[in-house]
Design an enzyme around this catalytic site. Structure first.
Site, PDB file in Angstrom:
ATOM      1  CG  HIS A  94      -1.775  -1.195   1.360  1.00 57.42           C
ATOM      2  ND1 HIS A  94      -1.420  -2.302   2.117  1.00 57.42           N
ATOM      3  CD2 HIS A  94      -2.976  -1.474   0.801  1.00 57.42           C
ATOM      4  CE1 HIS A  94      -2.385  -3.211   2.023  1.00 57.42           C
ATOM      5  NE2 HIS A  94      -3.343  -2.739   1.226  1.00 57.42           N
ATOM      6  CG  HIS A  95       0.871   5.969  -1.429  1.00 59.28           C
ATOM      7  ND1 HIS A  95       0.081   7.074  -1.244  1.00 59.28           N
ATOM      8  CD2 HIS A  95       2.152   6.405  -1.561  1.00 59.28           C
ATOM      9  CE1 HIS A  95       0.860   8.156  -1.271  1.00 59.28           C
ATOM     10  NE2 HIS A  95       2.103   7.779  -1.460  1.00 59.28           N
ATOM     11  N   GLY A  96       2.573   4.570   1.012  1.00 61.18           N
ATOM     12  CA  GLY A  96       2.885   5.136   2.334  1.00 61.18           C
ATOM     13  C   GLY A  96       2.388   6.566   2.443  1.00 61.18           C
ATOM     14  CB  THR A 121      -2.865   8.496  -2.529  1.00 60.95           C
ATOM     15  OG1 THR A 121      -2.536   7.702  -1.376  1.00 60.95           O
ATOM     16  CG2 THR A 121      -4.106   9.326  -2.242  1.00 60.95           C
TER      17      THR A 121
END
Ligand SMILES: [Zn+2]
Length: 379
Positions: free
Chosen positions: A174-176, A205
């Site tokens: 998952h995007h940080g 995002t």
């Protein structure tokens, strides 16, 4: 054989006192399994390695990143006194349930990351690993994606106020997002996240055009991968972008989030890599900076979380993971999904037209990224 740099593994059995509740995918049992596997593999008994127990972060420490009103709300939630406005802070959802102990647990994770930071910053150790950390989705006043307090953003904020330049590399599926937004307008922190594209996965995002703003323009870097990415696609995207940018940035300290929800057996994502590819990325991270704070992250297939983070800890100590799962560990954990066999797994590689589409997608994103970001870093 050289001893390698001094290292610290941060762990306490107190992690097991907290539970997100039945049915929640994030299980603290994975931390115990990882500790057990590392220990049974002889990787805590190395002369250069230490294992240290953390203390919870104090309010004063938490306020380095967390807003006071959110901290008050989190404490009330912990005590079973959450008000009707808790939902405004992301609390009380399926992802972020209000459960007893939530504040104490979050403060303990943050304390563990702060301990790792102090050890590395002071030079007592070169590398430290907090497997409970890497809760990268939380905002300063918001719980998100199983994360209540963003320990990664907290320690980076702490390092920044003492003038350090920090590179943050996030390899969770998952995007940080929480870390990216926390340092979006500064050039003191370079955030890099490689993840499954936000068009197919939470939090939606992490696109190439999220570059940072103001002084921070070019210091927020995202490598979104197609949902069909395998070992080759993941490692190609990683190698093309992450080492060159971190090397050009020359950080004082490297902070990494080592989520293993990229793995092919993970139930919460689509892309599928092997432990072997994960370990390859970790080996590459090791070469980027002598001072390295590693954090855990996502990972919902507990057996592979334990394997992956044991491999990462071995690599941090300039060792390799054992060839097979150690017998004493198997004797204890056969009932927990572990069976005999090789420690690492074989390559995860797809073929056919799907692979062609995946290559096309990743190549186009990486080319765009190189055009937009690399020149700002002189490469
Ligand atoms: Zn994740």
């Amino acid at each position: 054989m050289s001893l390698g740099p001094a290292t610290a593994f941060i762990y306490t059995p107190r992690y097991l006192e907290f539970d997100y509740g039945p049915g929640h995918p994030l299980r603290n049992r994975r931390l115990e399994l990882t500790y057990d596997l590392i220990s049974a593999s002889g990787l805590l008994a190395l002369p250069s390695a230490r294992c240290l127990a953390p203390e919870p972060a104090t309010d004063e420490e938490l306020l380095l990143f967390v807003q006071p009103d959110y901290l008050t709300m989190l404490k009330a939630a912990d005590a079973g006194q959450a008000s009707a406005t808790a939902f405004r802070y992301g609390l009380g959802t399926g992802d972020n349930p209000i459960v007893p102990g939530i504040y104490g647990w979050s403060a303990l994770v943050a304390g563990a990351s702060l301990l790792a930071t102090r050890l590395v910053e002071s030079g007592e150790v070169g590398r430290a690993f907090n497997i409970s950390g890497g809760l990268h989705h939380a905002g300063p006043a918001k719980a998100s994606g199983f994360c209540y307090i963003n320990d990664a953003a907290l320690i980076i904020a702490d390092l920044c106020r003492r003038g350090h330049r920090v590179a943050y590399v996030d390899i969770d599926v998952h995007h940080g997002d929480g870390v990216q937004w926390a340092f979006y307008d500064t050039d003191q922190v370079l955030t890099l996240s490689i993840h499954e594209s936000g068009s197919t996965l939470f939090p939606g995002t992490g696109f190439v055009h999220e570059l940072g703003e103001g002084k921070g323009e070019g210091y927020s870097v995202n490598v979104p991968l197609p949902s069909t990415a395998d070992d080759e696609i993941f490692l190609w995207g990683f190698n093309e972008v992450i080492p060159p940018l971190v090397e050009a940035f020359r950080p004082d300290i490297l902070v990494t989030q080592l989520g293993i929800d990229t793995h092919r057996t993970d139930p919460l994502s689509h892309i599928g890599i092997s432990l072997t590819a994960f370990a390859q990325a970790v080996r590459s991270l090791k070469g980027l900076c002598p001072r390295w704070i590693a954090l855990g992250g996502g990972g919902y297939d507990l057996t592979n979380v334990a394997r992956a983070w044991t491999a990462a800890w071995a690599i941090m100590n300039d060792r390799e993971p054992p060839a097979v799962l150690p017998e004493p560990f198997l004797a204890r954990h056969r009932g927990n999904g572990f069976s005999d066999g090789a420690f690492m797994d074989g390559p995860a590689v797809i073929n056919g037209p799907t692979k062609g589409h995946a290559w096309k997608a990743v190549r186009s994103e990486v080319e765009r990224l190189k055009r937009m970001v690399f020149p700002r870093h002189g490469i």
